[in-house]
Design an enzyme around this catalytic site. Structure first.
Site, PDB file in Angstrom:
ATOM      1  N   ASP A   4      -6.753   1.846   7.958  1.00 36.82           N
ATOM      2  CA  ASP A   4      -5.540   2.160   8.239  1.00 36.82           C
ATOM      3  C   ASP A   4      -5.650   3.858   8.319  1.00 36.82           C
ATOM      4  O   ASP A   4      -6.737   4.303   8.215  1.00 36.82           O
ATOM      5  CB  ASP A   4      -4.363   2.047   7.108  1.00 36.82           C
ATOM      6  CG  ASP A   4      -4.826   2.677   5.555  1.00 36.82           C
ATOM      7  OD1 ASP A   4      -5.616   3.529   5.677  1.00 36.82           O
ATOM      8  OD2 ASP A   4      -4.389   1.965   4.804  1.00 36.82           O
ATOM      9  N   ARG A  12      -3.320  -4.643   7.567  1.00 34.67           N
ATOM     10  CA  ARG A  12      -4.494  -3.956   8.182  1.00 34.67           C
ATOM     11  C   ARG A  12      -5.765  -4.748   8.460  1.00 34.67           C
ATOM     12  O   ARG A  12      -6.427  -4.209   9.556  1.00 34.67           O
ATOM     13  CB  ARG A  12      -4.885  -2.768   7.368  1.00 34.67           C
ATOM     14  CG  ARG A  12      -4.972  -3.185   5.805  1.00 34.67           C
ATOM     15  CD  ARG A  12      -4.871  -1.847   4.945  1.00 34.67           C
ATOM     16  NE  ARG A  12      -5.011  -2.203   3.616  1.00 34.67           N
ATOM     17  CZ  ARG A  12      -6.163  -2.045   2.724  1.00 34.67           C
ATOM     18  NH1 ARG A  12      -7.182  -1.643   3.195  1.00 34.67           N
ATOM     19  NH2 ARG A  12      -5.862  -2.473   1.168  1.00 34.67           N
ATOM     20  N   ASP A  58       0.900  -1.163   0.052  1.00 31.35           N
ATOM     21  CA  ASP A  58      -0.130   0.046   0.010  1.00 31.35           C
ATOM     22  C   ASP A  58       1.160   1.118   0.016  1.00 31.35           C
ATOM     23  O   ASP A  58       2.131   1.239   0.561  1.00 31.35           O
ATOM     24  CB  ASP A  58      -0.770   0.065   1.304  1.00 31.35           C
ATOM     25  CG  ASP A  58      -1.850  -1.114   1.210  1.00 31.35           C
ATOM     26  OD1 ASP A  58      -2.216  -1.526   0.136  1.00 31.35           O
ATOM     27  OD2 ASP A  58      -2.498  -1.504   2.348  1.00 31.35           O
ATOM     28  N   TYR A  68       6.892  -8.445   8.478  1.00 23.29           N
ATOM     29  CA  TYR A  68       6.372  -6.811   8.525  1.00 23.29           C
ATOM     30  C   TYR A  68       6.728  -6.439  10.142  1.00 23.29           C
ATOM     31  O   TYR A  68       6.465  -7.040  11.121  1.00 23.29           O
ATOM     32  CB  TYR A  68       4.939  -6.511   8.428  1.00 23.29           C
ATOM     33  CG  TYR A  68       4.414  -6.773   7.002  1.00 23.29           C
ATOM     34  CD1 TYR A  68       4.516  -6.064   5.919  1.00 23.29           C
ATOM     35  CD2 TYR A  68       4.110  -8.176   6.822  1.00 23.29           C
ATOM     36  CE1 TYR A  68       4.169  -6.300   4.754  1.00 23.29           C
ATOM     37  CE2 TYR A  68       3.679  -8.610   5.430  1.00 23.29           C
ATOM     38  CZ  TYR A  68       3.771  -7.641   4.375  1.00 23.29           C
ATOM     39  OH  TYR A  68       3.274  -7.885   3.246  1.00 23.29           O
TER      40      TYR A  68
END
Length: 283
Positions: free
Chosen positions: A80, A171, A38, A66
């Site tokens: 988000d 997310r 993203d 991550y």
């Protein structure tokens, strides 16, 4: 020019922006990426060039690591910080409560795809339904959270490391953690630190690349991570023609070579597990 470059994507650029930029820089059209990030996210974005674009599905399938940061007590429509706030509340949770909720998602679970995503339902991208305020049943995917650990907690801000399977939306994971806690949660920062064998320490910014300060991973170098065999008289013609062959390996993939030259990558044939079929013909 057949190979891979590990890019450290900067914030506010789409993955497609990076591909288009490098397409112009290298003056080649056969270029892609292996796993969308993203615009909010930074970190490892694997760029494939030339013949290595055929490896995109293989590279995308690697586990991804991550470092994610979420804000508890906040919900948005995109899950988000870039989205529209849908609810906000004060949070009064201790470390053990947060840790238990985060650890609850270890292992496999059915994750609902976020509506603000490019996944298609009935030929239409989900974010198009969202933008048109149209209702749609969101698909679910079986994902696996292989590792998850909290790095730090500062009031309502929680940072954690997570290792996940292909197709996992971080997310959405954060939204699910927030729902499990009962207070909601929204992703405010995301860094992809690893994908398969490749770490953020192996990555290069676009500025590095245009100043020729980067490493180009050639196809043969990448293929070394897979088990391999030499073709022989019994299978040479079949393999070179991309035909089914008897499966003689237990690994997911096998690279067949003729001397130092890679010929094809084979995988198990789903319809008959005694056979193998080409995943990719290299030459």
């Amino acid at each position: 020019m057949d190979g891979i470059i590990i890019v450290n994507k900067e914030k506010d650029k789409t993955s497609r922006d990076v591909v288009n930029y490098l397409n112009d820089f290298f003056e080649m059209t056969k270029i892609g990426h292996a796993g969308t990030l993203d615009p909010l996210a930074t970190g490892v974005l694997i760029i494939t060039l030339g013949k290595c674009t055929k490896l995109t599905d293989l590279l995308t399938g690697h586990d991804k690591e991550y470092i994610a940061t979420m804000k508890l007590g906040l919900r948005t429509d995109t899950y988000d910080i870039t989205g529209k706030i849908t609810s906000q509340e004060d949070v009064n949770l201790n470390f053990d409560e947060i840790k238990q909720s985060v650890n609850h998602f270890l292992g496999e679970y059915e994750q609902e795809v976020p509506i603000y995503s490019a996944v298609k339902v009935n030929g239409k991208k989900l974010y198009e339904y969202a933008r048109n305020n149209e209702s749609v049943e969101l698909p679910k995917r079986l994902v696996k959270i292989k590792e998850i650990e909290i790095i730090k907690i500062e009031e309502e801000i929680v940072t954690f490391r997570v290792l996940v399977s292909k197709g996992t939306y971080i997310r959405s994971l954060i939204n699910d953690i927030g729902n499990y806690l009962g207070c909601g949660a929204t992703m405010i920062e995301l860094i992809r630190t690893k994908q398969g064998e490749y770490s953020i320490n192996d990555s290069y910014t676009l500025k590095d690349i245009v100043t020729n300060n980067y490493k180009f991973i050639e196809l043969n170098e990448y293929l070394k991570i897979f088990p391999s065999q030499q073709i022989d008289e019994s299978n040479e013609k079949l393999i070179k023609n991309g035909a089914l062959i008897n499966k003689t390996f237990d690994d997911k993939y096998l690279v067949y070579y003729e001397g130092d030259k890679p010929i094809a990558i084979y995988q198990e044939y789903i319809k008959d597990n005694t056979k193998a079929k080409p995943f990719m013909m290299i030459n």
